[in-house]
Motif scaffolding. Sequence first.
Motif, mmCIF file in Angstrom:
data_model
loop_
_atom_site.group_PDB
_atom_site.id
_atom_site.type_symbol
_atom_site.label_atom_id
_atom_site.label_comp_id
_atom_site.label_asym_id
_atom_site.label_seq_id
_atom_site.Cartn_x
_atom_site.Cartn_y
_atom_site.Cartn_z
ATOM 1 N N VAL A 273 0.845 -1.195 0.000
ATOM 2 C CA VAL A 273 0.000 0.000 0.000
ATOM 3 C C VAL A 273 0.880 1.244 0.000
ATOM 4 C CG1 VAL A 273 -1.763 1.311 1.247
ATOM 5 C CG2 VAL A 273 -1.842 -1.188 1.249
ATOM 6 N N GLY A 274 0.727 2.082 -1.011
ATOM 7 C CA GLY A 274 1.393 3.368 -1.042
ATOM 8 C C GLY A 274 2.844 3.289 -1.459
ATOM 9 N N TYR A 275 3.446 4.476 -1.615
ATOM 10 C CA TYR A 275 4.845 4.563 -2.018
ATOM 11 C C TYR A 275 5.731 3.794 -1.043
ATOM 12 C CZ TYR A 275 3.504 8.344 -5.205
ATOM 13 O OH TYR A 275 2.935 9.076 -6.203
ATOM 14 N N GLY A 276 6.659 3.037 -1.614
ATOM 15 C CA GLY A 276 7.627 2.322 -0.803
ATOM 16 C C GLY A 276 7.096 1.088 -0.118
ATOM 17 N N HIS A 277 5.787 0.831 -0.254
ATOM 18 C CA HIS A 277 5.166 -0.337 0.381
ATOM 19 C C HIS A 277 5.554 -0.426 1.864
ATOM 20 C CE1 HIS A 277 4.170 -2.859 -3.477
ATOM 21 N NE2 HIS A 277 3.513 -1.701 -3.401
ATOM 22 N N SER A 278 5.476 0.699 2.558
ATOM 23 C CA SER A 278 5.776 0.668 3.994
ATOM 24 C C SER A 278 4.669 -0.016 4.784
ATOM 25 C CB SER A 278 6.000 2.085 4.523
ATOM 26 O OG SER A 278 4.817 2.869 4.429
ATOM 27 N N TYR A 279 3.554 -0.293 4.125
ATOM 28 C CA TYR A 279 2.477 -1.079 4.729
ATOM 29 C C TYR A 279 2.099 -2.182 3.755
ATOM 30 C CZ TYR A 279 -2.004 -2.271 6.922
ATOM 31 O OH TYR A 279 -3.046 -2.925 7.530
ATOM 32 N N THR A 280 1.943 -3.405 4.269
ATOM 33 C CA THR A 280 1.511 -4.546 3.470
ATOM 34 C C THR A 280 0.369 -5.231 4.202
ATOM 35 O OG1 THR A 280 3.753 -4.871 2.616
ATOM 36 C CG2 THR A 280 2.226 -6.718 2.404
ATOM 37 N N THR A 281 -0.685 -5.525 3.504
ATOM 38 C CA THR A 281 -1.835 -6.151 4.154
ATOM 39 C C THR A 281 -1.464 -7.524 4.698
ATOM 40 O OG1 THR A 281 -2.613 -7.076 2.068
ATOM 41 C CG2 THR A 281 -3.473 -4.928 2.689
ATOM 42 N N SER A 282 -1.962 -7.814 5.896
ATOM 43 C CA SER A 282 -1.641 -9.094 6.536
ATOM 44 C C SER A 282 -2.535 -10.220 6.062
ATOM 45 C CB SER A 282 -1.753 -8.960 8.052
ATOM 46 O OG SER A 282 -3.062 -8.542 8.421
ATOM 47 N N GLY A 283 -3.647 -9.846 5.438
ATOM 48 C CA GLY A 283 -4.573 -10.818 4.905
ATOM 49 C C GLY A 283 -5.559 -10.102 4.014
ATOM 50 N N ALA A 284 -6.502 -10.851 3.434
ATOM 51 C CA ALA A 284 -7.519 -10.206 2.607
ATOM 52 C C ALA A 284 -8.241 -9.153 3.435
ATOM 53 C CB ALA A 284 -8.502 -11.252 2.090
ATOM 54 N N THR A 285 -8.441 -7.993 2.861
ATOM 55 C CA THR A 285 -8.990 -6.882 3.633
ATOM 56 C C THR A 285 -9.637 -5.862 2.710
ATOM 57 O OG1 THR A 285 -8.464 -5.299 5.399
ATOM 58 C CG2 THR A 285 -6.867 -5.490 3.615
ATOM 59 N N THR A 286 -10.171 -4.827 3.322
ATOM 60 C CA THR A 286 -10.777 -3.717 2.587
ATOM 61 C C THR A 286 -9.954 -2.463 2.813
ATOM 62 O OG1 THR A 286 -12.978 -4.687 2.913
ATOM 63 C CG2 THR A 286 -12.884 -2.370 2.245
ATOM 64 N N LEU A 287 -9.599 -1.797 1.735
ATOM 65 C CA LEU A 287 -8.851 -0.534 1.809
ATOM 66 C C LEU A 287 -9.763 0.607 1.388
ATOM 67 C CD1 LEU A 287 -5.432 -1.502 0.157
ATOM 68 C CD2 LEU A 287 -6.055 -1.549 2.596
ATOM 69 N N ALA A 288 -9.698 1.691 2.159
ATOM 70 C CA ALA A 288 -10.458 2.903 1.840
ATOM 71 C C ALA A 288 -9.485 4.036 1.555
ATOM 72 C CB ALA A 288 -11.380 3.283 2.990
ATOM 73 N N LEU A 289 -9.801 4.808 0.538
ATOM 74 C CA LEU A 289 -8.934 5.912 0.123
ATOM 75 C C LEU A 289 -9.522 7.231 0.599
ATOM 76 C CD1 LEU A 289 -6.391 6.650 -1.556
ATOM 77 C CD2 LEU A 289 -7.944 7.004 -3.500
ATOM 78 N N VAL A 290 -8.741 7.956 1.397
ATOM 79 C CA VAL A 290 -9.137 9.274 1.908
ATOM 80 C C VAL A 290 -8.467 10.330 1.040
ATOM 81 C CG1 VAL A 290 -9.153 10.816 3.904
ATOM 82 C CG2 VAL A 290 -9.344 8.327 4.238
ATOM 83 N N PRO A 291 -9.236 11.209 0.392
ATOM 84 C CA PRO A 291 -8.652 12.171 -0.550
ATOM 85 C C PRO A 291 -8.094 13.413 0.137
ATOM 86 C CG PRO A 291 -11.019 12.413 -0.565
ATOM 87 C CD PRO A 291 -10.716 11.281 0.373
ATOM 88 N N ALA A 292 -7.090 13.196 0.956
ATOM 89 C CA ALA A 292 -6.405 14.280 1.670
ATOM 90 C C ALA A 292 -4.954 13.883 1.819
ATOM 91 C CB ALA A 292 -7.030 14.509 3.036
#
Length: 386
Positions: A273-292
């Motif tokens: 998730v995001g530049y550099g992949h500093s976060y990786t989902t631990s399992g199947a999940t839902t991602l929400a995008l905040v436009p800020a």
Amino acid sequence: MNDHSPAGGRRLWADIDLDALRANVRTLRERAVGGAQLMAVVKADGYGHGLLPSAAAAREAGAAWLGTATPQEALALRAAGDTGPLLCWLWTPGDPWRQAVEAGIDVSVSGRWALAEAADAARSAGRVARVQLKADTGLGRNGCQPADWPDLVAAARAAEVAGTVRVTGVWSHFACADEPGHPSIALQQAAFADALGAAARAGLDPEVRHLANSPATLTLPDAHYDLIRPGVAVYGLSPSAEVGTPQDFGLRPVMTLRARLASVKRVPGGHGVGYGHSYTTSGATTLALVPAGYADGVPRHASNTGPVLVAGKWRTVAGRVAMDQFVVDLGGDAAAAGDEAVLFGPGDAGEPTAEDWARAAGTIGYEIVTRVGHRVPRVYRGERAS
């Protein structure tokens, strides 16, 4: 950008509760001792809340004075029709001194060069300059050093006799009033008393003497003198955790930063998730995008730590805050594009506060509200018809 239209359809906006601001000013006025008046500090676009609406609401709640940093802020208030007492304190050579004198703005002077600028502006404008002398009692920023103070007050008195200036105030600013018990507090109070004594011996009789910023307003009644000068407290934030919470003092945060989700999607485990992949989902999940993003004032330092209320729960920024957007991981919870996300507010509905964001980003609440960018519309609640 100020906006008086409804928030519907907006991606991101800041609700500004002017009734809360008025209540904060009234609460702070009640804390003033010895008949001290209140100066509401409205610099930095009213700490990000909007210069003109914040100033008007503060005046309506009884702020006798307004305070700004830059001449442009002070002149904007005058252009908008504010005629009350107004102090501006951050001046450089060549600034619009004459316009300020003509507008009846009190100008702060910390040295002989600034006194000369004020006197020259007065002669050019054909009217007396209102000058407040600032003493450096230990903060080490602007203000006249004790060794130079006798010369400055003598020169100011000579300018009064010459008819070019009127010394309307003597003031200073605390360095550590947000750290109760800090040894510098008593030292600065003693230095300020010495500065006032020297001014009196020089023949000066100022209208106001003032030292108390927000933390001193809340915790140091013996520093209130003729005028208290709260800034961040006007907007319902505490100057520091050591001083106390806003609730401890009956203050209410004025700004709530809201957004509408731009995207909600399911992703598999192991998804970066995001530049550099500093976060990786631990399992199947839902991602929400905040436009800020950081172009709107969301701190990049809050990557992977910033709190957001989405779908009724606190979430944490997942990955890096980008220029225009960031992601939160909803786990198994449901949401849809267009649903509201609350970055911070008073906390009434369980949302994070500006102070929560400050802790997440390693900064202070002041910075969180003042950095909210100009492309974020302000939507005013409790605004009165002029």
